[in-house]
Design an enzyme around this catalytic site. Structure first.
Site, mmCIF file in Angstrom:
data_model
loop_
_atom_site.group_PDB
_atom_site.id
_atom_site.type_symbol
_atom_site.label_atom_id
_atom_site.label_comp_id
_atom_site.label_asym_id
_atom_site.label_seq_id
_atom_site.Cartn_x
_atom_site.Cartn_y
_atom_site.Cartn_z
ATOM 1 N N PHE A 119 0.838 -1.203 0.000
ATOM 2 C CA PHE A 119 0.000 0.000 0.000
ATOM 3 C C PHE A 119 0.870 1.249 0.000
ATOM 4 O O PHE A 119 2.006 1.240 0.476
ATOM 5 C CB PHE A 119 -0.974 0.019 1.182
ATOM 6 C CG PHE A 119 -0.347 0.253 2.534
ATOM 7 C CD1 PHE A 119 -0.260 1.533 3.079
ATOM 8 C CD2 PHE A 119 0.125 -0.812 3.295
ATOM 9 C CE1 PHE A 119 0.304 1.750 4.323
ATOM 10 C CE2 PHE A 119 0.679 -0.611 4.553
ATOM 11 C CZ PHE A 119 0.775 0.672 5.069
ATOM 12 N N CYS A 120 0.308 2.305 -0.588
ATOM 13 C CA CYS A 120 0.955 3.611 -0.570
ATOM 14 C C CYS A 120 -0.051 4.630 -0.064
ATOM 15 O O CYS A 120 -0.984 4.266 0.659
ATOM 16 C CB CYS A 120 1.511 3.978 -1.943
ATOM 17 S SG CYS A 120 0.292 3.996 -3.286
ATOM 18 N N ALA A 121 0.094 5.876 -0.416
ATOM 19 C CA ALA A 121 -0.781 6.909 0.147
ATOM 20 C C ALA A 121 -2.227 6.754 -0.306
ATOM 21 O O ALA A 121 -3.157 6.801 0.496
ATOM 22 C CB ALA A 121 -0.261 8.296 -0.209
ATOM 23 N N TYR A 179 -3.379 4.041 2.077
ATOM 24 C CA TYR A 179 -3.500 4.437 3.480
ATOM 25 C C TYR A 179 -4.700 5.346 3.706
ATOM 26 O O TYR A 179 -5.371 5.278 4.737
ATOM 27 C CB TYR A 179 -2.213 5.130 3.937
ATOM 28 C CG TYR A 179 -2.249 5.541 5.387
ATOM 29 C CD1 TYR A 179 -2.142 4.594 6.402
ATOM 30 C CD2 TYR A 179 -2.405 6.873 5.747
ATOM 31 C CE1 TYR A 179 -2.196 4.956 7.741
ATOM 32 C CE2 TYR A 179 -2.458 7.249 7.083
ATOM 33 C CZ TYR A 179 -2.342 6.288 8.073
ATOM 34 O OH TYR A 179 -2.400 6.658 9.398
#
Length: 355
Positions: free
Chosen positions: A105-107, A134
């Site tokens: 996962f990233c932003a 996120y």
């Protein structure tokens, strides 16, 4: 690297799952591919940070995206990733031996997590990315906290400074009682002196994540906590949990003055630069205290008489302040304790009435 360049952004909308779906899965590991700075500020509990871009690289790519073009930003991103791709692959390889599925996962569930998901899937790993990243996780737990506190009874321990509430809470947990340590989660004791001896406060986001996990994974619906104001240092307790606290069972813990001083000394002595910290905070409290009482406290600290300084602060500041606060509550029980061990025995008997 041609393979990476032409295929790393393919298939980015597949192999996704929401955080709600993830909660139903087992044997997976979360990889936070955001920068170390983003990870340090807040992450999903248990996630491991393997950044696609380092802090300065992300700034560089973002600047190129805004001032030049998306293609230029992609090119710079790929060049940055390529330098560490070997090390990243080794880390993922080791982690895959422990868990069946790798969840990136990233932003916002975009290019960073999508590229890693596609690349490692092409190498034969079982991978997926967290849809919405996120940001979607945050939205989910904030909304779901209101659902998961339904049916929960919070038994709240109230009491003046030094009554050993945190120590009692920890001992209760060791004996199998369901507890949540809000001050521990916030990394703050919840007073003007609450940060002393604690390296740093948690971020609000990290606090909310830890609180959500604690409530979500509880073993029963009765949880013992320590009484707090709405703010614990810089941290705000979220509305759903705060409302549940107000509706729960309130117990007032009382203890003799000397016992309270023993506990305060145990909590604070041995801390580096304690004298300087005490004087710094005392200056902020000057306007709340009688001038002679404040001067006496400063003099005691200056001469190293920390126990007497603590007594002075209790008598002149904390006890009057807590008396106003404590009198606002209607307590279900009042328990006088002589020691932490005595408190454990008496409180466990009280809990039986409410569990």
């Amino acid at each position: 690297m041609n393979f990476l360049k032409t295929n790393i952004y393919d298939d980015m909308n597949k192999n996704e799952l929401s955080y709600k779906e993830l909660l139903e899965k087992n044997n997976y590991i979360l990889i936070d591919v955001r920068t170390p700075k983003e990870y340090q500020e807040s992450t999903i509990p248990g996630a491991i940070n393997i950044p696609v871009l380092l802090d300065e690289e992300r700034v560089m790519v973002g600047t190129a995206y805004k001032k030049e073009s998306q293609e230029k930003a992609k090119q710079l991103g790929i060049e940055a990733i390529s330098k560490r791709l070997g090390d990243i692959t080794k880390q993922i390889s080791e982690l895959s031996k422990k868990c069946d599925n790798i969840i990136f996962f990233c932003a916002r569930g975009g290019m960073r997590s999508g590229s890693m998901t596609s690349f490692f899937k092409s190498m034969g790993y079982k991978t997926a990315r967290l849809s919405g990243g996120y940001k979607s996780y945050r939205a989910f737990i904030i909304e779901d906290l209101e659902n998961i506190v339904q049916g929960v009874t919070l038994i709240t321990l109230h009491g003046k400074t030094g009554t050993g509430k945190t120590k009692i809470l920890n001992e209760l947990q060791n004996k199998g009682v369901e507890t949540i340590d809000l001050e521990g989660m916030a990394k703050n004791r919840g007073s003007h002196f609450g940060h002393i001896g604690i390296p740093q406060d948690r971020s609000q986001k990290t606090f909310e994540s830890l609180l959500y996990d604690a409530v979500k994974h509880r073993k029963n619906n009765v949880i013992v906590i320590e009484g707090e104001s709405r703010k614990i240092g810089p941290i705000h307790i979220p509305d759903p949990f705060w409302d549940t606290m107000k509706e729960g069972v309130k117990i007032l813990v009382e203890a003799p003055t000397e016992m309270r001083l023993d506990i305060i000394m145990d909590d604070y002595t041995g801390i580096d630069e304690l004298k300087g910290n005490l004087l710094e905070v005392a200056e902020k409290l000057k306007r709340y205290m009688d001038g002679s009482a404040h001067s006496k406290f400063i003099d005691l600290v200056e001469h190293g008489e920390i126990r007497e300084a603590a007594r002075q602060m209790m008598i002149e500041y904390y006890d009057p302040m807590y008396n106003k606060s404590l009198n606002k509550h209607n307590y279900h029980e009042k328990v006088m304790i002589e020691s932490i061990e005595d408190g454990i025995i008496k409180l466990k008997e009280v809990f039986k009435k409410h569990m």
